[in-house]
Write a protein that holds these residues in place. Structure first.
Motif, PDB file in Angstrom:
ATOM      1  N   GLN A   1      -4.068  13.893  11.132  1.00 18.24           N
ATOM      2  CA  GLN A   1      -2.648  13.543  11.029  1.00 18.24           C
ATOM      3  C   GLN A   1      -1.894  14.507  10.113  1.00 18.24           C
ATOM      4  O   GLN A   1      -0.768  14.916  10.413  1.00 18.24           O
ATOM      5  CB  GLN A   1      -2.511  12.108  10.512  1.00 18.24           C
ATOM      6  CG  GLN A   1      -3.007  11.054  11.481  1.00 18.24           C
ATOM      7  CD  GLN A   1      -2.959   9.667  10.868  1.00 18.24           C
ATOM      8  OE1 GLN A   1      -2.444   9.473   9.771  1.00 18.24           O
ATOM      9  NE2 GLN A   1      -3.519   8.692  11.586  1.00 18.24           N
ATOM     10  N   LEU A   2      -2.529  14.876   9.003  1.00 19.75           N
ATOM     11  CA  LEU A   2      -1.871  15.796   8.075  1.00 19.75           C
ATOM     12  C   LEU A   2      -1.709  17.182   8.694  1.00 19.75           C
ATOM     13  O   LEU A   2      -0.667  17.837   8.521  1.00 19.75           O
ATOM     14  CB  LEU A   2      -2.695  15.887   6.783  1.00 19.75           C
ATOM     15  CG  LEU A   2      -2.088  16.706   5.648  1.00 19.75           C
ATOM     16  CD1 LEU A   2      -0.717  16.174   5.262  1.00 19.75           C
ATOM     17  CD2 LEU A   2      -3.017  16.700   4.434  1.00 19.75           C
ATOM     18  N   PHE A   3      -2.703  17.643   9.455  1.00 24.58           N
ATOM     19  CA  PHE A   3      -2.588  18.941  10.109  1.00 24.58           C
ATOM     20  C   PHE A   3      -1.507  18.928  11.194  1.00 24.58           C
ATOM     21  O   PHE A   3      -0.754  19.896  11.356  1.00 24.58           O
ATOM     22  CB  PHE A   3      -3.939  19.340  10.704  1.00 24.58           C
ATOM     23  CG  PHE A   3      -3.928  20.663  11.407  1.00 24.58           C
ATOM     24  CD1 PHE A   3      -3.649  21.832  10.711  1.00 24.58           C
ATOM     25  CD2 PHE A   3      -4.176  20.749  12.766  1.00 24.58           C
ATOM     26  CE1 PHE A   3      -3.626  23.054  11.356  1.00 24.58           C
ATOM     27  CE2 PHE A   3      -4.165  21.962  13.414  1.00 24.58           C
ATOM     28  CZ  PHE A   3      -3.890  23.116  12.709  1.00 24.58           C
ATOM     29  N   LYS A   4      -1.430  17.824  11.907  1.00 26.73           N
ATOM     30  CA  LYS A   4      -0.363  17.698  12.905  1.00 26.73           C
ATOM     31  C   LYS A   4       1.003  17.684  12.234  1.00 26.73           C
ATOM     32  O   LYS A   4       1.981  18.258  12.745  1.00 26.73           O
ATOM     33  CB  LYS A   4      -0.583  16.416  13.717  1.00 26.73           C
ATOM     34  CG  LYS A   4       0.403  16.229  14.858  1.00 26.73           C
ATOM     35  CD  LYS A   4       0.089  14.959  15.640  1.00 26.73           C
ATOM     36  CE  LYS A   4       1.069  14.774  16.784  1.00 26.73           C
ATOM     37  NZ  LYS A   4       0.786  13.521  17.551  1.00 26.73           N
ATOM     38  N   HIS A   5       1.063  17.059  11.075  1.00 25.54           N
ATOM     39  CA  HIS A   5       2.317  17.037  10.312  1.00 25.54           C
ATOM     40  C   HIS A   5       2.687  18.437   9.835  1.00 25.54           C
ATOM     41  O   HIS A   5       3.868  18.807   9.803  1.00 25.54           O
ATOM     42  CB  HIS A   5       2.157  16.082   9.128  1.00 25.54           C
ATOM     43  CG  HIS A   5       3.419  15.861   8.352  1.00 25.54           C
ATOM     44  ND1 HIS A   5       4.543  15.293   8.892  1.00 25.54           N
ATOM     45  CD2 HIS A   5       3.736  16.148   7.057  1.00 25.54           C
ATOM     46  CE1 HIS A   5       5.499  15.225   7.976  1.00 25.54           C
ATOM     47  NE2 HIS A   5       5.036  15.741   6.855  1.00 25.54           N
ATOM     48  N   VAL A   6       1.679  19.236   9.470  1.00 28.50           N
ATOM     49  CA  VAL A   6       1.937  20.609   9.005  1.00 28.50           C
ATOM     50  C   VAL A   6       2.428  21.484  10.149  1.00 28.50           C
ATOM     51  O   VAL A   6       3.323  22.327   9.976  1.00 28.50           O
ATOM     52  CB  VAL A   6       0.654  21.200   8.360  1.00 28.50           C
ATOM     53  CG1 VAL A   6       0.809  22.694   8.091  1.00 28.50           C
ATOM     54  CG2 VAL A   6       0.336  20.477   7.069  1.00 28.50           C
TER      55      VAL A   6
ATOM     56  N   ASN B   1      -8.823  23.301  15.543  1.00 25.51           N
ATOM     57  CA  ASN B   1      -7.534  23.983  15.647  1.00 25.51           C
ATOM     58  C   ASN B   1      -7.065  24.553  14.310  1.00 25.51           C
ATOM     59  O   ASN B   1      -6.116  25.343  14.280  1.00 25.51           O
ATOM     60  CB  ASN B   1      -6.467  23.013  16.169  1.00 25.51           C
ATOM     61  CG  ASN B   1      -6.747  22.571  17.592  1.00 25.51           C
ATOM     62  OD1 ASN B   1      -7.434  23.276  18.334  1.00 25.51           O
ATOM     63  ND2 ASN B   1      -6.241  21.411  17.959  1.00 25.51           N
ATOM     64  N   PHE B   2      -7.690  24.143  13.227  1.00 26.67           N
ATOM     65  CA  PHE B   2      -7.254  24.593  11.907  1.00 26.67           C
ATOM     66  C   PHE B   2      -7.516  26.090  11.712  1.00 26.67           C
ATOM     67  O   PHE B   2      -6.708  26.792  11.092  1.00 26.67           O
ATOM     68  CB  PHE B   2      -7.984  23.772  10.836  1.00 26.67           C
ATOM     69  CG  PHE B   2      -7.668  24.184   9.428  1.00 26.67           C
ATOM     70  CD1 PHE B   2      -6.457  23.869   8.838  1.00 26.67           C
ATOM     71  CD2 PHE B   2      -8.589  24.909   8.678  1.00 26.67           C
ATOM     72  CE1 PHE B   2      -6.162  24.244   7.543  1.00 26.67           C
ATOM     73  CE2 PHE B   2      -8.314  25.293   7.388  1.00 26.67           C
ATOM     74  CZ  PHE B   2      -7.091  24.954   6.815  1.00 26.67           C
TER      75      PHE B   2
END
Length: 770
Positions: free
Chosen positions: A297-302, A332-333
């Motif tokens: 969720q945090l990566f999607k937010h970024v 994906n990171f």
């Protein structure tokens, strides 16, 4: 008691003092002030935005004496709370603060429940009064700390945590930010250090408000404190050093043995540093319930973030920590991170840090190959500066230390070739990669770069992807004797007494073969001198391939090297003084044959030792003995000290090999590291940095310390000689020297023309007269 009825209605401090001493005698005066308070309060509620001095004094007066008349002031706290709830923002700031102070005073007297008061104060955080918000925040933290001081009040904590969770979603940004600050402060004070608090704070990382999100991200970016050394660890080191030196204490001292002792101490210190358990005073990131979904969720937010670059860097830092600590899979990171891996990128060292931080053993090597190839193509190239190449190599080393399978043999061969670079920073960074794979996977290196085999290397097991090396015994326990558990304590005393009688500056011989002692004394001294000279000279060499050459090359060049070393070496005494200088002379054929035979015997004995260490039967026997010792007894601290001593002996010189190269001081930190990567490991560049102004000034002053102070030399050699005319003019009157002081004045071009014209006219007149 004398009653001052005429003064008490107007002198509230005096009445307050008398009521605290004798409440019953002055109850009438108290009731009079209470009636006055009720009437003043009703008038104030008509215009709450105006300051009322009488009501201010009466509110604090009643709060001070409330414990004297609890029945009469039963409704008093609720009245104040109702006023604050009806007019939270329209109240006069001074009156609002007075009501809050009175309620805090009543709470300290335990006349209000903490739940109702703290709930009200959280609502008041919406007020546009910065001073009041800071005041309420301090009280909230202090009150919750006092409530949970003796034991955890779980019921109150759950109510307040639920209310705070709702406050984080409040439309008022100031109230949400203040609630988050309160929770973080309570966590740091170890009051609310439970899993629920951490997960409530974690939800704030996904907030759309920048201030709230940044505060939550900074909370999870906290670092662990370093563990301090204890006295017991120092005692254990002394025990291990004594255990290692027991084998060959009576042998002759030499400079070579002193070097061996220093190497043992250095290796032991590194082992102790790597064995320290991490101290987590800020391990909030470990308490997240579902780190995989939170990181996603945090990566999607970024990815959809439109904030400043600094905020994005903070979010990437938290994501990389989550991936590395919890060993998550967010494929994906890494492609997203590749776009920032450019030398000209802002904060590129932090991006490299995130790449290393987000790597772990369970990650498929194919995922990380794109990151490594991007670093190699963008950083480790000749077109870049030495600092850029060193930073790239350091980043690759940190990634490979956590995921060794990401490196292939061809790329590793190319990277270690930079160890012969003329730039020291590049050379040291390449050497660190070489040294890393010598320990974790020497089979990937070329044969000549693997170094001398040791017992520790023979016991090394290279794990495949996803494999776990679980041991059913304590490594190194084979050094213990199963019968030592019932040893006589008197023998230990005798042993410690013998240790005390020996010199403190003793040496350690950790060889596993006694073949070296069979050589005569002269050859032993020559061999030690050769080792010393080679150790000193090889520290300055760059190419490790030449340092770790094959035995055949050493045999061919042994005569020439020995002759040169004998010519240049000085024989030193025990105190370091030079006794005599050897003079070079040609060796006879018999001496050369004898020297060559001695060296062959030494090398043969070393090969036998290495072969014995690598023998599968010997290794299996060692494991069996270690398992028997581990299961048959309870190990004490002294036993673990012996085990550590045995492990040190395996790492230092199990094959009696001469270590010709300096190992980096942070080798163990590279191999056995904590959960987080240090930015210094990425930015570590071996370069002489420029001094700042203060350090340069200090160096200049140190250089002037032994220099004589500048003084004027006397003008005349004979001090009794007469003065010169120049010196006499200094004492003359100015009027006498005025004309001379003017000096010659230069004429202008016009004055020269006039003077020339006058001269020509005068000359013409003189010619006419004649």
């Amino acid at each position: 008691m004398v009653r001052h009825n005429n003064q008490l209605p107007t002198n509230l401090p005096q009445l307050q003092n008398l009521l605290k001493r004798d409440p019953a005698s002055y109850k009438d005066e108290f009731m009079q002030q209470q009636r006055h308070y009720n009437s003043t309060r009703l008038v104030f509620e008509m215009k709450p935005d105006q300051y009322n001095k009488d009501l201010d004094d009466l509110v604090m007066f009643l709060a001070q004496v409330s414990h004297c008349f609890p029945e009469d002031l039963k409704e008093y706290p609720q009245e104040l709370m109702d006023i604050l709830q009806r007019h939270p923002t329209t109240l006069h700031p001074d009156m609002r603060k007075t009501f809050c102070r009175a309620l805090i005073l009543l709470r300290n007297k335990n006349l209000i429940s903490p739940t109702s008061l703290l709930t009200l104060f959280f609502q008041l955080l919406r007020c546009p009064d910065k001073e009041l918000r800071a005041f309420l925040k301090n009280h909230i933290i202090t009150d919750i700390k006092n409530v949970n001081s003796k034991s955890k009040n779980i019921k109150l904590n759950n109510v307040l945590q639920n209310f705070m969770f709702a406050m984080l979603k409040d439309s008022n940004i100031t109230a949400a930010k203040m609630s988050l600050d309160v929770m973080i402060e309570l966590y740091k004070k170890n009051i609310w250090n439970d899993q629920k608090t951490v997960n409530v704070i974690a939800t704030a990382c996904l907030s759309k408000t920048t201030k709230v999100m940044v505060t939550a991200l900074q909370f999870f970016m906290g670092s662990d404190e370093k563990q301090e050394d204890s006295d017991s660890e120092g005692e254990n080191e002394n025990v291990i050093i004594r255990e290692v030196g027991m084998a060959a204490r009576v042998n002759k001292k030499s400079r070579k043995r002193e070097k061996q002792m220093e190497k043992v101490k250095k290796t032991l210190k590194k082992r102790n540093n790597s064995k320290k358990a991490p101290v987590f005073n800020f391990s909030a990131i470990h308490l997240i319930r579902d780190p995989q979904s939170f990181a996603e969720q945090l990566f999607k937010h970024v990815e959809g973030m439109n904030e400043r670059f600094e905020v994005k860097v903070m979010a990437l830092d938290v994501i990389s920590r989550l991936i590395g600590i919890h060993q998550l899979f967010i494929f994906n990171f890494y492609p997203y991170l590749n776009r920032f891996l450019q030398p000209h990128q802002r904060d590129v060292t932090k991006m490299l840090l995130f790449a290393a931080q987000a790597s772990h053993e369970l990650l498929p090597p194919d995922v990380l190959e794109s990151v490594v190839s991007a670093i190699v193509s963008n950083f480790v190239t000749e077109r870049n500066s030495a600092e850029v190449m060193a930073v790239g190599l350091n980043a690759i080393r940190e990634i490979c230390a956590r995921c060794p399978l990401v490196m292939n043999a061809e790329l590793l061969r190319e990277l270690i070739e930079y160890r012969s670079s003329k730039q020291k920073s590049v050379m040291m960074a390449s050497r660190s990669i070489l040294q890393l794979y010598r320990v974790i996977n020497p089979e990937m290196l070329p044969r000549k770069e693997r170094g001398r085999p040791t017992e520790a290397m023979s016991e090394l097991t290279i794990k495949a992807y996803g494999a776990v090396d679980a041991k059913d015994y304590i490594p190194g326990a084979e050094a213990l004797n199963p019968d030592d558990e019932n040893a006589d304590p008197d023998d230990e005393k005798d042993e410690s007494a013998a240790d005390d009688e020996s010199d403190d500056d003793g040496w350690v011989d950790v060889s596993h073969s006694d073949d070296d002692e069979e050589v005569d004394t002269d050859s032993e001294v020559e061999d030690s001198d050769e080792d010393d000279e080679e150790d000193d000279s090889d520290e300055e060499e760059v190419d490790s391939g030449e340092e770790e050459g094959s035995d055949e090359e050493e045999e061919e060049n042994s005569d020439d090297e020995d002759g040169d070393e004998e010519a240049d070496s000085d024989e030193e005494s025990e105190d370091g003084g030079v006794v005599e200088k050897r003079v070079k002379r040609p060796m006879t054929k018999q001496e050369k044959k004898k020297q060559k035979r001695i060296e062959k015997d030494l090398k043969r004995s070393r090969k036998k030792t290495v072969a014995a260490a690598e023998d599968p039967s010997v290794i299996e026997e060692r494991k069996t003995k270690a398992a028997a010792v581990s299961l048959s007894r309870i190990l004490t601290d002294k036993d673990f000290a012996k085990i550590d001593a045995a492990q040190v002996k395996k790492q230092v010189d199990a094959s009696k090999a001469r270590q010709k190269r300096k190992i980096a001081d942070d080798l163990d930190d590279t191999i056995k590291r904590g959960e987080l990567v240090r930015l210094d490991d990425i930015e570590k560049v071996y370069k002489k940095r420029r001094h700042d102004k203060d350090s340069r000034l200090t160096t200049v002053l140190e250089g002037r310390a032994d220099r004589e102070k500048p003084t004027r030399k006397p003008k005349r050699q004979n001090p009794n000689a007469s003065t010169t005319n120049r010196e006499k003019t200094k004492n003359k009157n100015f009027m006498m020297l005025k004309q001379k002081a003017r000096g010659k004045q230069k004429r202008s071009f016009k004055d020269k023309q006039i003077a020339l014209r006058n001269a020509l006219l005068k000359q013409k007149k003189m010619g006419l007269k004649k």
